[in-house]
Structures are given as structure tokens and as C-alpha cells.
Design an enzyme around this catalytic site. Structure first.
Site, short mmCIF file in Angstrom:
data_model
loop_
_atom_site.label_atom_id
_atom_site.label_comp_id
_atom_site.label_asym_id
_atom_site.label_seq_id
_atom_site.Cartn_x
_atom_site.Cartn_y
_atom_site.Cartn_z
CG ASP A 1 -1.99 -1.03 1.19
OD1 ASP A 1 -2.14 -1.68 0.13
OD2 ASP A 1 -2.70 -1.21 2.20
CE LYS B 1 -11.07 -6.38 1.56
NZ LYS B 1 -11.30 -5.83 2.91
N GLY C 1 -19.98 -3.92 12.52
CA GLY C 1 -19.22 -2.79 13.07
C GLY C 1 -19.44 -2.66 14.56
CB ALA D 1 -7.00 -4.65 9.34
CB ALA D 2 -12.36 -3.80 12.03
N GLY D 3 -12.37 -6.10 10.03
CA GLY D 3 -13.01 -7.32 9.49
C GLY D 3 -11.99 -8.42 9.27
CG ASP D 4 -8.86 -8.01 6.45
OD1 ASP D 4 -9.83 -8.54 5.87
OD2 ASP D 4 -8.16 -7.12 5.93
N GLY E 1 -3.02 1.47 11.92
CA GLY E 1 -2.43 0.54 10.96
C GLY E 1 -3.28 -0.69 10.73
#
Ligand code: ADP
Length: 414
Positions: free
Chosen positions: A12, A39, A213, A240-243, A278
Site C-alpha cells: 500500500d 485482505k 461494526g 483491518a477490523a473485518g480481517d 495501521g
């Protein structure tokens, strides 16, 4: 059980600018950062930090070597990561001083997966192992097909959502882990309940984890419906919460833990991740998660959404004991009768007719205990036409006849 994550790894490139560059404009900046991303990479690191044995397969481009290092440090096994002579997949991200961003993605090495590579990697895995997939590499439909043929448990995080998701055979999946936006896109439902109901009907054996969320997460399979609230933290960066959630949930399953414990750990891990800046570096280790759990408090303002629906259904049944019907409830909820049937099963874990019996019986039990109305009157009041049927159902539920129940309750009270 082993986990194979066949997924992306990205570089990134992040530039901070006064404003997002408009067409025809040139801007210069001195603020540049390079972060690991993708991801696939995030989820592999999350599952490895959660303590699972994770193999990350996919393709690494010419400039992707730093990613190898980061994943190795995170504890991911890279035996099946293939080097390709292409630029690595990357994202170019402009961030304005106001916090807006603009991103474009170049798939590069992430789109270089070949069928021969898939076949060779899958040779090393067997029935029951987990195959984790996202939508950031090519050949996802092929991976689903081949993994399913081997009897692997396929876990799909359909992210980012795009038209390629439609090529995947969902009937081959064991788990679907998705956020609210993806759930709406895939099911065409409007609220979380409706989305879960539609998915459950379309794919009866699919286990679905829906993340919401700050409103927590939901889990649903054919027999079980669970909810876990999000934990209260001071959120600084939700990347990256979901990851993190996906990696942790899967690691819990691979460790033989229940879905409910998986939701708890995944919620805690993702709460810690959002409290740090991050993506990959913000993902906590299992020891940190276990140490933090006793002190984490649920975000209480978000009560279990199922609880509210359950109350609505029970209210309807209790106030219409004699003439409750699926059509009547559907009318009250504004859904079709077919959808309402499914909805009742999701919220209350019982089909409509069984739930109605249960409510009638419990009202009858209350009347037996608290009033001196005759059994016949009570039977009539709660809507049973057939006395012997009521006695049978009551006995099944309470283990005694209605009269014996009354005696027992009165005896206990006196
Ligand atoms: P995605 O990042 O894929 O959009 P969500 O936003 O649904 O996924 O977040 C995944 C999980 O992360 C949530 O179910 C919740 O447990 C946790 N989470 C997300 N945002 C927060 C937050 N602000 N505070 C605490 N937990 C959060």
C-alpha cells in the site's frame, strides 16, 4: 485442522496531500509511507497471531519481498507462496489533509494464480482442512470447486464485493464471513435479519457470520443463531477490523472452539485492532486478547437485535393466543408469510406452530399456578380446541398433568 489461506498480499503506497489530485492537476508531496496490505495477508497474519497453523498461498511479485518478511514474522507458513516475475499487487492511496482518501488498486501478482498452482497446493491438504478465500485474487471459483471436491471446509470472505462474486458456487461453501454491505449486496435483503433469513433459505447448510461494526456480530447456521456485541474501545483506525475478525474466528474453529467462543475472541481481537493505528501491525496476539478479555466491556447501547424481534413475535402470540396465525404475524411484521416462517425460526429457533404451542403452554402454566380457573377454562382461554391434545402437549413440556402441575406449584408456594 490446517488452515490454507489462498489470497492476496499487497503493497500500500500512501501519500498525504493537501487535497486529492483532480483530473489534469499535478500536486507534490513529501509525505509517503509504504505499508503491507491485502485482505489475504491481513487474514493470514490474524489467524497466525491467534495461534493457528496457517499456510498462505498465492503469488508474490518482484517487489513483494518485504511482504514475505512481514508474514514470516507474523508466524505464517509461506511454503506455498510462489514468486512471479510481475510487479506485486499494490494500492495507490491519496489521503487529503481533511482525511478523505482516494484509492486505486493494481492486481499485478495477485492475478497470476494458475490452475496448476492451485492443484499442486491443494495436494498438501485434506478433508476437513479449512480453505480461506477473499475476492482479491483470480481463480476464486476454481479454488472453491477444487477445495470442495477434496472435502475441505471453505470459508469465504466475499470482499471486496464485485461482479466476480456471482461466479462462485455458494453451495460449496461451509462458512461465509461478511459485513453488512456485502450481506446486502449478496442477499438483496435490507436489514441484517432479512439478509440472514434469505441466505439461510438459499443455502441451508451454510454457516454465516455477519459483522455489524460497532453493533457487533451475528452467527447463523441451520440450528443455531448467536449474537455478540462489539467491545467498547477508543477506536482510532478501523482498517483491518473485518480481517482481524475473520482470522480470529477461523483460528478458534480450527482449534475446536465453539462458534460462540469464536465470536467472543474475534470481537475482542478486532476491538483491540481498531484501538491501534495501521492494518497488519495493529492485529493483536492471542495472549494480548486473552489478557484483555476479562476487562473488555460490551458496547451496551447496542442490545441484541434478535431480542427485540423475539419480543415482537412473543407479544403478538401472547395477545392473540386463540387465533394467532403465520399470516397474522406476517401482517404485523410487514413480511410475506413464507419469509415470516423463516424469520421466526431464526429468532426463536422454533417453527411457528411449535412456538405457538410453547407460548400457549407457558400461559396455561402461569394461569394454573396463579389463578383458580378450572383446567377447562384455561384450555379455552389459551386457544386449545382439543382438550386431550392440550393435556398431551402440556405433559410433554412440564412432565406432569395440568392438575399435578397446579398442586406442585401451589405446594411449593405454601
Ligand atoms: P469490516 O471491517 O469488514 O467492514 P466491521 O466494520 O463489521 O467489518 O467490523 C468487524 C468487527 O470488528 C465488528 O463485528 C466488531 O466486533 C469489530 N469492530 C469494528 N469497529 C469497531 C469499533 N469501533 N469498536 C469496537 N469494535 C469494532
Amino acid at each position: 485442522m490446517k488452515i490454507l489461506n489462498f489470497g492476496s498480499c499487497n503493497l500500500d503506497y500512501v501519500y498525504t496531500l493537501d487535497h486529492i489530485v483532480a483530473p489534469g492537476e499535478t500536486e507534490s508531496t513529501d509525505s509517503f509511507d509504504l505499508f503491507p496490505g491485502g485482505k489475504g495477508l491481513n487474514q493470514s497474519i490474524a489467524a497466525a497471531k491467534a495461534g493457528a497453523k496457517v499456510y498462505h498461498a498465492g503469488c508474490l511479485g518482484r517487489d513483494g519481498e518485504p511482504l514475505r518478511e512481514i508474514m514470516t514474522q507474523g508466524g505464517v507458513d509461506l511454503s506455498y507462496l510462489r514468486n512471479v516475475d510481475l510487479p506485486n499487487g499494490h494500492a495507490v492511496i491519496q489521503v487529503s489533509r481533511k482525511g478523505e482518501n482516494s484509492i486505486f488498486l493494481f492486481a499485478g501478482s495477485n492475478n497470476a494464480v494458475t490452475e496448476a498452482q492451485v492443484d499442486a497446493v491443494l495436494e498438501n491438504f485434506s478433508e476437513g482442512d479449512f480453505l480461506l478465500l477473499q475476492n482479491e485474487i483470480n481463480l476464486v471459483p476454481y479454488l472453491v470447486k477444487k477445495g470442495h471436491e477434496k472435502g475441505m471446509q471453505i470459508v469465504l470472505n466475499p470482499s471486496p464485493f464485485n461482479e466476480k462474486i456471482a461466479e462462485i458456487d455458494f453451495s460449496c461453501l461451509s462458512y461465509l464471513i461478511l459485513n453488512e454491505v456485502e450481506a446486502r449486496e449478496i442477499s438483496e435483503g435490507s436489514d441484517p435479519d432479512e439478509c440472514l433469513g434469505i441466505l439461510g433459505k438459499r443455502y441451508p447448510s451454510l454457516k454465516v457470520v455477519l459483522t455489524l461494526g460497532t453493533r457487533g456480530c451475528r452467527y447463523r447456521d441451520g440450528n443455531e443463531s448467536l449474537y455478540h456485541p462489539a467491545f467498547r474501545v477508543s477506536a482510532v483506525d478501523t482498517t483491518a477490523a473485518g480481517d482481524t475478525f475473520t482470522g480470529y474466528f477461523l483460528a478458534a474453529l480450527a482449534d475446536g472452539l465453539s462458534p460462540s467462543e469464536g465470536l467472543r475472541r474475534a470481537s475482542a481481537a478486532s476491538a483491540l485492532a481498531v484501538s491501534r493505528m495501521g492494518a497488519a501491525p495493529s492485529i493483536p496476539y492471542k495472549e494480548e486478547v486473552l489478557a484483555a478479555l476479562p476487562d473488555l466491556k460490551p458496547l451496551r447501547e447496542h442490545t441484541d437485535p434478535m431480542e427485540e424481534k423475539r419480543k415482537l413475535i412473543l407479544d403478538y402470540l401472547e395477545s392473540n393466543l386463540k387465533d394467532a396465525s403465520l399470516e397474522g404475524l406476517a401482517d404485523r411484521l410487514g413480511y410475506s408469510p413464507a419469509y415470516t416462517g423463516n424469520y421466526v425460526k431464526t429468532c426463536c429457533s422454533l417453527p411457528f406452530s411449535k412456538l405457538l404451542q410453547k407460548v400457549r403452554c407457558s400461559v396455561a402454566a402461569k394461569l394454573l399456578a396463579e389463578t383458580s380457573e378450572s383446567v377447562e377454562e384455561i384450555i379455552y382461554r389459551v386457544g386449545y380446541q382439543n382438550e386431550s391434545f392440550f393435556r398431551k402437549v402440556f405433559r410433554e413440556r412440564y412432565g406432569v398433568t395440568p392438575l399435578a402441575y397446579r398442586k406442585k406449584m401451589r405446594g411449593d408456594l405454601s
